[in-house]
Scaffold this motif. Sequence first.
Motif, PDB file in Angstrom:
ATOM      1  N   UNK A 179      -9.857 -16.412  -3.875  1.00  0.00           N
ATOM      2  CA  UNK A 179      -8.639 -15.808  -3.370  1.00  0.00           C
ATOM      3  C   UNK A 179      -8.973 -14.536  -2.606  1.00  0.00           C
ATOM      4  N   UNK A 180      -8.008 -14.088  -1.833  1.00  0.00           N
ATOM      5  CA  UNK A 180      -8.119 -12.825  -1.106  1.00  0.00           C
ATOM      6  C   UNK A 180      -6.882 -12.013  -1.420  1.00  0.00           C
ATOM      7  N   UNK A 181      -7.069 -10.728  -1.778  1.00  0.00           N
ATOM      8  CA  UNK A 181      -5.943  -9.865  -2.083  1.00  0.00           C
ATOM      9  C   UNK A 181      -6.098  -8.548  -1.327  1.00  0.00           C
ATOM     10  N   UNK A 182      -5.067  -8.168  -0.580  1.00  0.00           N
ATOM     11  CA  UNK A 182      -5.067  -6.911   0.171  1.00  0.00           C
ATOM     12  C   UNK A 182      -3.856  -6.091  -0.249  1.00  0.00           C
ATOM     13  N   UNK A 183      -4.066  -4.817  -0.554  1.00  0.00           N
ATOM     14  CA  UNK A 183      -2.963  -3.924  -0.872  1.00  0.00           C
ATOM     15  C   UNK A 183      -2.038  -3.760   0.323  1.00  0.00           C
ATOM     16  N   UNK A 184      -0.783  -3.406   0.054  1.00  0.00           N
ATOM     17  CA  UNK A 184       0.211  -3.342   1.129  1.00  0.00           C
ATOM     18  C   UNK A 184      -0.200  -2.397   2.249  1.00  0.00           C
ATOM     19  N   UNK A 187      -3.451  -4.139   4.220  1.00  0.00           N
ATOM     20  CA  UNK A 187      -3.343  -5.453   4.844  1.00  0.00           C
ATOM     21  C   UNK A 187      -3.252  -5.334   6.364  1.00  0.00           C
ATOM     22  N   UNK A 188      -4.163  -6.002   7.065  1.00  0.00           N
ATOM     23  CA  UNK A 188      -4.139  -5.967   8.531  1.00  0.00           C
ATOM     24  C   UNK A 188      -2.846  -6.573   9.060  1.00  0.00           C
ATOM     25  N   UNK A 299      -8.491  -2.510  15.434  1.00  0.00           N
ATOM     26  CA  UNK A 299      -8.885  -1.232  16.017  1.00  0.00           C
ATOM     27  C   UNK A 299      -7.715  -0.549  16.713  1.00  0.00           C
ATOM     28  N   UNK A 300      -6.768  -1.336  17.224  1.00  0.00           N
ATOM     29  CA  UNK A 300      -5.608  -0.756  17.884  1.00  0.00           C
ATOM     30  C   UNK A 300      -4.733   0.025  16.911  1.00  0.00           C
ATOM     31  N   UNK A 301      -4.735  -0.384  15.634  1.00  0.00           N
ATOM     32  CA  UNK A 301      -3.823   0.228  14.657  1.00  0.00           C
ATOM     33  C   UNK A 301      -4.364   1.527  14.078  1.00  0.00           C
TER      34      UNK A 301
END
Length: 314
Positions: A179-184, A187-188, A299-301
Amino acid sequence: VLNPVALTHTPTAWAAWTGDDDSRMASTSGGVFPELAREILGQGGAVFGAAYDEHFRVVHICAENEQALDRLRGAKYAQSDLTGIFAEVKNRLDAGQKVLFSGTPCQVLGLKAFLRKEYDDLLTADLVCLSVPSPLAWEKYLQYISDGKKLSSVNLRCKDTGWSRYRYSNRFNFSDGSHRMDGSGESLYMKLFVGGYITRPSCECCPAKGHARVSDLTLGDFWGIWNSHPELDDDRGVSLVLAQTEKGVAALARLEKQAVSLEEATRENPAVIRAAAPNPRRPEAMALVREGRFGEAQALTVPADPPGKIRRGL
């Protein structure tokens, strides 16, 4: 009544949640929608809402039992496909069946325009919607994070890491058990979404924003409940509910709730009244997304992400 500009009523505002702890933890916020849906299903009705299809595209479906209802749970951050749905809603209403329709504010507005009259058997619930991401961006992002593996489930508002103070995560489960988990805030996809890099340009001048709406209910997360009513914040999720009609108020009977002011309801949830600001770099970001070049899109963000910006924008 179909012209949102002409709406002048003042809704009542509530902090609300279900007393079913399991349902609440499986829901995006306070578990209000499943309670509304179960009431309709218990009367032999039908529930329409957004679900993932077998390819994890976002589509509207009709649920007529508890098993199908599970597919409608959770936030889906992409525009849903409504093909044939309005006609099916009308057919069921004309046949005397009760219907709950949930969707974005513009979708509820569109349904009402399509029906051209009010139905006593129709309950509508729209969402606190920041704006709607491009379905293409969602498709490309799934390809990017899957990296050739087969997705088995998606939860963009996983509460394993909490809910209060925006601690939820995006979780992607794969058929190989990984699984993959990203915090809010990490998250990209959420950065691109909240920053306005992948949202629909039409959302920038949304005619369905504001307190007064054509829906019976407006549902969302009660962001900031930890400041305005900390006694209600148990880190399991609290829903913000705006009741626009007497029908909407009556539908809340089975829920735990506390009345709040409109000012409290929107103080830390500005998406109730306005959409995401247009991002001048959207064309550049979307060109990269179309080609699956998410590293460059990320990179834009970076210059536009001071601490806390992403979380406050949701």
